[in-house]
Design a protein around this motif. Structure first.
Motif: not given
Length: 730
Positions: A369-389
């Motif tokens: 489940t986590l691995q399937a979510l990881r691409p979406g999590l990366v796109e979230f921080y790059a596009h939807e809500k850019p904020m530094p990790l």
């Protein structure tokens, strides 16, 4: 007691123990010094003796006031055996002093979790800060609390992306493609349809099938808005509501043959803690809660689809039932809520499956489940809500609740994820324990939790709140004397202001909440959730307050060293061209051995190879997209994409396009739809175009373009494009 020994207060906690001299306790007085009686220091230079057994009497003769030499002489003169009165050595308990440099945690944003968090802090010996503060070691955040303004050295109880991706609709959109791609690895996920987008496909499936379907609001909780149906027409209202964009719904095939215990349906609330997105790092909590229905289970049919207490395991639904049983007993193996360990033991006794096998399957489910979510999590921080990790931003951790149900073959099925799992420790009072109050004529519970501390709303002085409360107490008396219309209007305005202030304070968790008079403390919830929070705080290893103050001040002076959002790679190494500043020091997790209730999820070995490879390639595509966009750019134009295709060998020669013009024509045809009318491609749009190009590579032709139904899938296309482009660039 002999007065020569002194009073009981003088002896303190000395224990009286008669002993026969000559046994193993004092077998050789000539070779071993007798310690403890040193009220007078010998003048011959005898050294101080270490504390030990104190000889109070020799043959009932008090000697505690004598020096060591005289006691030794007395022992030599007395004939054996000698009866000794001894006081056993007692170590004074060390007083737990307050740490000079403690870890601090701000609890102003705690809501239902306050009691659990407070008890965890007491157990850890950390310092609680009840007022709103952004300067503490840990800032406890819940729901949509803001996360800005925190330094990299600080820790917060939130990873923003999970608030979005734990919604049922986005979770389904992430897992459905993998269910089609590798069905054997993702058979833990029921086939799901998202309304209104999949309404036509769902109608066809329900028309051809006689199965029962269950619909849930995407952002719903506590069993609200759930509908069970067997016919498409029963979902007509939901489809209309979703088309009006009131809310999205997720529809799944109902698990009609679940595992039963005591004839009741149940599900498991398990917990997983994620401490990093890149690299993806997570831990599985090896305990949880099993929530039981309160009505014996029967397979779904038209006559019982409305019986929520038979089909829904939500605590909020069954807690209102007359059949709800509180969790009692030391082993937590009875009642409507039980510990997962107790349920697994009962399953082993009845069905033969071991707890170890169940936990292993659940670990694989969590990793996939986590691995399937990881691409979406990366796109979230790059596009939807850019904020530094982290370490460019604060270190976050997310406690995720996994709702898992065992089917009739004891296979764990994932129902949903919860980014804000309940940390409440209350349960309904048994009906026979509710007593009647003769004055108020209302039921009262025997025990209730202490309320969270009352804090003023930021920017609102406490004196204003006290004035409002005093006015509210004086209002009934003024009205009883009679009020003019003007006074009534004034009082009505005050009521509205008080109501707005109260509702705002309730949303922020800053009001004394009176617990329901029909609830009491659940020892089972408290024990499990306190251990969860305590070990989670140990796991993230927050910095001390002194270190936080020093590095936070430095961070505010220097600012971030880069505008990137993902500074680390999957191995945890810094990959940005600029070096991190002193304030951007990486805060690693603690040694897992210090948190025995957690199991480290070895994601590469537990998850499917396909989903792990896709997540790694997707992250490399993100790096490629960043380089192609250039500095201070958040989209990729046509010219930049053409250069990328030329470098990858997709234009000219034996490439996908014979020349640059044909590549431009293809991009012009797909560009408007791909960019939604914008200038360039965002990261999610770039991945979609990469998938289309990859499908062309796999098909070996540009015209006609293969469809996903007949040709390669989007996942296969992205992988093919990434391997072609990244292999060339390498």
């Amino acid at each position: 007691m002999d007065p020569d020994w002194g009073t009981a207060e003088e002896l303190g906690e000395c224990l009286w123990q008669p002993h026969v001299y000559g046994t193993s306790l004092l077998s050789a007085p000539e070779e071993a010094e007798i310690e403890g009686n040193d009220s007078e220091q010998e003048s011959d230079g005898e050294a101080d003796m270490a504390p030990g057994f104190l000889i109070l009497s020799v043959n009932e003769k008090a000697v505690s006031h004598l020096p060591n030499s005289e006691i030794k002489q007395c022992l030599d003169e007395e004939p054996l055996p000698v009866l000794l009165g001894l006081a056993l050595p007692t170590a004074e308990p060390k007083r737990r002093g307050r740490k000079r440099n403690p870890v601090t945690i701000c609890t102003a944003r705690c809501r239902g979790s306050y009691r659990v968090v407070r008890e965890a802090l007491e157990h850890l010996g950390w310092r609680e800060v009840q007022a709103e503060s952004r300067d503490t070691s840990v800032v406890w955040l819940e729901h949509a609390d803001p996360t800005s303004g925190l330094a990299p050295v600080q820790t917060m109880s939130r990873i923003d992306a999970f608030l979005s991706f734990c919604r049922k609709s986005r979770l389904a959109q992430c897992l459905n493609p993998w269910l089609e791609e590798v069905p054997n690895e993702f058979d833990f996920w029921p086939k799901s349809w998202v309304l209104p987008y999949d309404a036509a496909e769902l109608e066809v499936a329900m028309t051809k099938s006689k199965d029962t379907f269950i619909a849930k609001p995407s952002a719903g909780s506590q069993g609200k808005g759930i509908v069970l149906a067997r016919k498409w027409k029963d979902f007509a209202d939901l489809v209309q509501k979703s088309k009006g964009l009131v809310c999205e719904y997720v529809v799944q095939r109902y698990i009609a043959h679940p595992c039963l215990l005591d004839g009741l349906k149940f599900d498991l609330r398990l917990y997983m803690v994620v401490t990093s997105v890149v690299p993806l790092r997570a831990y599985l909590f090896k305990e949880g809660l099993a929530r039981f229905c309160t009505v014996p289970y029967q397979p779904p049919k038209e006559g019982n689809l409305q019986d929520a207490c038979m089909h829904l395991t939500n605590f909020a639904v069954n807690a209102k039932s007359q059949g709800y049983q509180t969790a009692d007993g030391l082993h937590h193996d009875e009642g409507s809520k039980r510990s997962v360990s107790a349920v697994f033991k009962q399953i082993q006794q009845e069905y033969g499956t071991t707890p170890e096998a169940l936990w292993q399957t659940i670990a694989q489910l969590s990793a996939n489940t986590l691995q399937a979510l990881r691409p979406g999590l990366v796109e979230f921080y790059a596009h939807e809500k850019p904020m530094p990790l982290h370490p460019l931003g604060a270190k976050g951790f997310q406690i995720i609740g996994l709702d898992v149900m065992l089917d009739g073959e004891l296979k764990p099925m994932l129902l949903e994820l919860n980014a804000n799992p309940s940390l409440s420790v209350m349960q309904p009072v048994p009906k026979e324990d509710v007593t009647e109050n003769p004055e108020s004529h209302e039921p009262t519970a025997a025990e209730s939790p202490p309320p969270p501390p009352q804090q003023p709303l930021p920017g609102t002085p406490e004196r204003g709140a006290s004035r409002a409360s005093s006015h509210s107490q004086a209002r009934p008396a003024s009205r009883s004397r009679g009020s003019t219309p003007g006074n009534m209007a004034t009082l009505a305005a005050q009521d509205r202001r008080t109501s707005l202030r109260k509702s705002s304070r309730q949303r922020l968790g800053m009001v004394d909440r009176k617990p329901s008079k029909e609830t009491q403390l659940s020892g089972l919830d408290l024990e499990i959730k306190r251990a969860l929070v305590t070990q989670t705080l140990l796991l993230v290893k927050p910095a001390s307050q002194v270190k936080v103050a020093r590095l936070r001040k430095l961070w505010r002076q220097e600012g971030p060293s880069s505008q990137e959002t993902l500074p680390l790679d999957d191995s945890g190494l810094w990959v940005l061209p600029t070096k991190p500043s002193k304030a951007e020091k990486l805060c690693p997790d603690a040694d897992p051995e210090t948190c025995p209730a957690f199991e480290v999820l070895d994601l590469p070995s537990l998850a499917s190879e396909e989903v792990v490879e896709y997540a790694e390639l997707h992250l490399q595509l993100y790096r490629l997209w960043c380089r192609a966009c250039g500095l201070s750019q958040d989209s990729l134009g046509q010219a930049g994409l053409l250069k990328l295709l030329e470098r990858a060998g997709l234009i000219g020669g034996a490439g996908l396009f014979p020349d640059r013009v044909s590549g431009q024509l293809w991009l012009a045809r797909v560009w408007r739809d791909a960019t939604d009318g914008n200038f360039g491609l965002s990261l999610p749009q770039f991945v979609l175009v990469a998938g289309r190009l990859g499908r062309l590579l796999l098909a070996g032709c540009v015209d006609p373009e293969p469809s996903e139904e007949d040709g390669p899938s989007q996942i296969q296309g992205v992988e093919a494009f990434a391997k072609q482009v990244l292999g060339t660039s390498a």
